[in-house]
Write a protein that holds these residues in place. Sequence first.
Motif, PDB file in Angstrom:
ATOM      1  N   UNK A  87       0.862  -1.262   0.396  1.00 27.43           N
ATOM      2  CA  UNK A  87       0.358   0.002   0.209  1.00 27.43           C
ATOM      3  C   UNK A  87       0.861   1.376  -0.199  1.00 27.43           C
ATOM      4  N   UNK A  88       0.452   2.232  -0.541  1.00 29.37           N
ATOM      5  CA  UNK A  88       0.702   3.593  -0.551  1.00 29.37           C
ATOM      6  C   UNK A  88      -0.470   4.509  -0.654  1.00 29.37           C
ATOM      7  N   UNK A  89       0.614   6.109   0.134  1.00 25.53           N
ATOM      8  CA  UNK A  89      -0.189   7.085   0.674  1.00 25.53           C
ATOM      9  C   UNK A  89       0.303   8.116   0.002  1.00 25.53           C
ATOM     10  N   UNK A  90      -0.384   8.654  -0.562  1.00 22.90           N
ATOM     11  CA  UNK A  90      -0.118  10.066  -0.339  1.00 22.90           C
ATOM     12  C   UNK A  90      -1.074  11.437  -0.916  1.00 22.90           C
ATOM     13  N   UNK A  91      -0.989  12.268   0.298  1.00 25.30           N
ATOM     14  CA  UNK A  91       0.379  12.219   0.954  1.00 25.30           C
ATOM     15  C   UNK A  91      -0.144  11.644   2.083  1.00 25.30           C
ATOM     16  N   UNK A 140      -5.999  17.144   6.423  1.00 24.19           N
ATOM     17  CA  UNK A 140      -5.948  16.744   5.280  1.00 24.19           C
ATOM     18  C   UNK A 140      -6.661  15.745   4.615  1.00 24.19           C
ATOM     19  N   UNK A 141      -8.198  16.245   4.560  1.00 19.86           N
ATOM     20  CA  UNK A 141      -9.582  15.428   4.086  1.00 19.86           C
ATOM     21  C   UNK A 141      -9.105  14.469   3.072  1.00 19.86           C
ATOM     22  N   UNK A 142      -8.518  14.537   2.156  1.00 19.04           N
ATOM     23  CA  UNK A 142      -7.750  13.529   1.013  1.00 19.04           C
ATOM     24  C   UNK A 142      -7.737  13.331   0.477  1.00 19.04           C
ATOM     25  N   UNK A 143      -6.946  11.305   0.446  1.00 19.38           N
ATOM     26  CA  UNK A 143      -5.843  10.557   0.364  1.00 19.38           C
ATOM     27  C   UNK A 143      -5.607   9.712  -0.302  1.00 19.38           C
ATOM     28  N   UNK A 144      -4.923   9.619  -1.656  1.00 19.24           N
ATOM     29  CA  UNK A 144      -4.763   8.871  -2.795  1.00 19.24           C
ATOM     30  C   UNK A 144      -3.963   7.878  -2.336  1.00 19.24           C
ATOM     31  N   UNK A 175      -6.732   1.845  -7.182  1.00 17.07           N
ATOM     32  CA  UNK A 175      -6.329   3.172  -6.806  1.00 17.07           C
ATOM     33  C   UNK A 175      -7.396   3.704  -5.895  1.00 17.07           C
ATOM     34  N   UNK A 176      -7.348   4.325  -4.903  1.00 19.30           N
ATOM     35  CA  UNK A 176      -9.458   4.646  -4.107  1.00 19.30           C
ATOM     36  C   UNK A 176      -8.919   6.525  -3.910  1.00 19.30           C
ATOM     37  N   UNK A 177      -9.291   7.366  -3.469  1.00 15.97           N
ATOM     38  CA  UNK A 177      -9.253   8.079  -3.159  1.00 15.97           C
ATOM     39  C   UNK A 177     -10.265   8.537  -1.233  1.00 15.97           C
ATOM     40  N   UNK A 178      -9.539   8.128  -0.372  1.00 14.11           N
ATOM     41  CA  UNK A 178     -10.080   8.439   0.914  1.00 14.11           C
ATOM     42  C   UNK A 178     -10.463  10.090   1.583  1.00 14.11           C
ATOM     43  N   UNK A 179     -11.825   9.862   0.965  1.00 13.51           N
ATOM     44  CA  UNK A 179     -12.114  11.150   1.071  1.00 13.51           C
ATOM     45  C   UNK A 179     -13.070  11.504   3.041  1.00 13.51           C
ATOM     46  N   UNK A 180     -12.236  12.115   3.799  1.00 17.18           N
ATOM     47  CA  UNK A 180     -13.052  12.650   4.906  1.00 17.18           C
ATOM     48  C   UNK A 180     -13.847  13.562   5.150  1.00 17.18           C
TER      49      UNK A 180
END
Length: 246
Positions: A87-91, A140-144, A175-180
């Motif tokens: 798994x990788x995450x940005x930011x 941050x509210x979003x993580x890729x 790929x996913x976008x984690x949108x808090x």
Amino acid sequence: MGLRSGVWWRCGECPTAGEWGALFAALTLGVAVIAAAIALVQLNAHFRSQWALSRPYVVVDFTFRAAIMMQVEIRNISTSAAADVRLTVNPPFESQRVNGAADALNEVFNGSHVISLLAPGRRILYSLDRAPDYFEAGLPLQYSVTATYRDALARQRRDWRWLGFRRTVVTYEDSFVLDAGQWKRATTETDYDNQFLNIAKRVEKQVNATATNLISIDASLQRVASAANPTPRTIRGPSRSSRKLR
């Protein structure tokens, strides 16, 4: 001049019977080729659908426990096991907690950490922060997130090369976008399992406290009864030795 028998139907340059037969045979062959091509396309679509149904699917998303604790969930939603999950995450994840929750998450999502096996239907949870504190801190509210994994059965495919076929392991990348932000004002579902567990724990504590109080009350009643009804003392006469001395 009269028409000869067998060729009376011919007019000008019309095809002969053999030419008509060849034409119909060519049309039949064309229809058969088209039907075979359609059948191959349908068979390929069937294989692809079965492949998609049998492959593993790993998803990453936010989840909330008791509507307060903000967690990152890694779940295998398929019926096949996923292996070598990276798994990788940005930011990178950020948190207000001082127990290193964000550091632990970033270590898992650094691309080199490997989850060797994630069984079907299983999930892994990592606590990130308390949701109210996280949103108030302006983090941050979003993580890729990118997940790379393979089938635990080491499924392989054949890639064409000039010298023939070469078998390579099939890997999947999602790929996913984690949108808090979408959860900021949302109503989260109630965790009934955790709620019932907490109720059971509270009832157990109350029962233990009641039992302790009853034991204390019983001991107090025994002390009161002993004080109200003292045990009569036995009055003994003088011993033989004392009587002889007299």
